[in-house]
Design an enzyme around this catalytic site. Structure first.
Site, PDB file in Angstrom:
ATOM      1  CG  HIS A  35      -2.222  -0.785   1.058  1.00 21.62           C
ATOM      2  ND1 HIS A  35      -2.278  -2.203   1.075  1.00 21.62           N
ATOM      3  CD2 HIS A  35      -3.416  -0.371   0.695  1.00 21.62           C
ATOM      4  CE1 HIS A  35      -3.602  -2.633   0.776  1.00 21.62           C
ATOM      5  NE2 HIS A  35      -4.218  -1.500   0.625  1.00 21.62           N
ATOM      6  CE  LYS A 103      -6.759 -11.619  10.595  1.00 24.20           C
ATOM      7  NZ  LYS A 103      -6.800 -11.120  11.952  1.00 24.20           N
TER       8      LYS A 103
END
Lengths: 189, 272
Positions: A35, A103
């Protein structure tokens, strides 16, 4: 319901919190380091070696093994998405439409741009069953967990946890948990 | 006992811990699945049980986060070893990383450089205790970061004894779905700043189906939060609270909460 990649807004709009959805097509893994590098490239106006608009980004650092010249997936479950909260907010400025699989939930406003899908944490072995092929890997210099792996998946099962309208399953649970917490501990904190 | 016996044992222990859960952990997970009422939580628990079965059948790691290599050793004082025990454990971790395989998780904390073999300064984490007898007991506990990141330690004050439960509940509440609930909670009470954290971790080696009244009381309070499997709501946020105590200074009360994910992976061996 089944969604094929690249994802389109008209499909994502149909997903409601709590729905079971199957993803088929291409998903790309990215976690903390990927990222940061994506944002660095985008800010510098450089092209990424993969397309993120319309993509399905999977918060996953897979366990891979090289057999001959080919990479194979051993275990590839989701990692904790909350670590990518800040970087994802920035990344959304560079895409029109996106789906994220992870998650634990995220604190990100996806309204009008995308959805967040949950896959059961820790179920890396089971996830590898639906990954049919490793198409390629980018940025392997980041190390096996942090590299960007491109998987071809068939009916990868997820639960819609944040939908296109911004309904967020974790926010609902969190509100109740905070209330319960106050009742449980009373003054004893 | 030779150097190679220890190396082999360490490799096999990691293989076992990574690919299958012990019966006590399975029993706790099945109980949660059978008694959960939330549909989404039940779906997550079903995935968990299916995943465990699939991993065992295929002999592949249950979770891609194969954790950090943590090794607890108890060495009988009558035992005489003519090799370097630590080197054998390190060699075992290197081989397990290639053979099981384990994901290379260990990195330099500042540069984040990954040596690729899960070995570095103070890694694997090895704890050695000298005990009575002539056996070498080795326990491995590969531990993922999702749960470790949600752990906490507090230097409480002597009069805070009745606030221990509240602290555990607070730590679990702050963690929400991040540590992959339903979790196991290792609770260290007393000792020193560092000692108490170690007690919390060591407690996680215990049989998860055997708890005392104090532990059950905390477990009930934690489950009252309603975080549920994967933080999506439900009855089972934790499956066990396991505590260890150590004597502490009269002026202090260290309390450590070491959170473990549902994949409470550990394996044990005894060598003579």
């Amino acid at each position: 319901m089944e969604i094929r990649t690249p994802v389109r807004k008209e499909d994502l709009k149909k997903l409601k919190v709590g729905d079971l959805v199957y993803i088929s097509g291409e998903i790309i893994t990215a976690r903390d380091s990927a990222h940061l590098r994506m944002l660095k490239y985008l800010k510098e106006g450089r092209d990424l070696p993969f397309e993120i608009d319309g993509s399905v980004i999977y918060h996953c650092g897979p366990l891979m093994k090289k057999v001959g010249d080919e990479w194979v997936v051993i275990s590839a479950g989701p990692t904790t998405s909350a670590r990518m909260n800040a970087t994802t907010k920035e990344l959304l400025n560079y895409v029109d439409c996106i789906a994220i699989i992870g998650k634990g939930g995220m604190d990100v406003d996806f309204r009008g741009k995308g959805v967040y899908l949950a896959y059961t944490g820790g179920c890396g072995a089971l996830a590898s069953k639906t990954i049919k092929r490793v198409k390629t890997v980018h940025w392997i210099d980041l190390g096996m967990p942090e590299a960007v792996w491109v998987f071809e998946v068939e009916r990868f099962p997820c639960i819609v946890a944040i939908d296109f309208e911004g309904n967020n399953i974790y926010e609902e649970v969190k509100r109740k948990v905070e209330e319960n917490y106050k009742r449980i501990v009373g003054g004893k904190v | 006992m030779e150097y190679e016996d220890v190396v082999e044992t360490v490799v096999e222990l990691f293989r076992k811990a990574e690919t299958e859960l012990s019966e006590d952990v399975l029993r706790a997970l099945r109980y949660a699945y059978e008694n959960e009422e939330s549909e989404i939580a039940k779906m997550n628990l079903k995935n968990i049980l299916e995943n465990v079965e699939y991993a065992k059948a295929k002999s592949i790691p249950i979770c891609q986060d194969t954790g950090l290599p943590i090794v607890f050793v108890e060495i009988g004082r009558e035992l005489c070893l003519d090799f370097d025990l630590k080197s054998a454990i390190i060699e075992g971790v290197k081989r397990a990383t290639k053979e099981v395989p384990l994901r290379p998780n260990a990195v330099h904390p500042i540069t984040r450089k990954n040596p690729g073999d899960n070995v570095g300064d103070y890694m694997p984490y090895i704890s050695i205790d000298v005990v009575e007898g002539d056996e070498l007991k080795i326990a491995v506990m590969p531990k993922g970061a999702g749960s470790e990141n949600c752990s906490a330690l507090k230097m409480m004050l002597p009069h805070d004894v009745d606030k221990i439960k509240g602290f555990v509940v607070e730590v679990v509440k702050n963690a929400m779905g991040k540590p992959c609930p339903p979790i196991f909670i290792g609770l260290g009470i007393g000792s020193t700043f560092d000692g108490c954290a170690k007690l919390a971790k060591k407690a996680l080696l215990r049989d998860v189906t055997k708890m005392n009244d104090f532990e059950l009381e905390i477990l009930e309070a934690v489950n009252d939060l309603g975080i549920g499997a994967m933080g999506m709501g439900g009855k089972f946020t934790a499956l066990a609270v396991l505590s260890e105590i150590g004597y502490c200074h009269t002026a202090s009360l260290p309390v450590a909460v070491n959170i473990q994910c549902w994949a409470n992976r550990r394996a044990f061996a005894v060598l003579r």
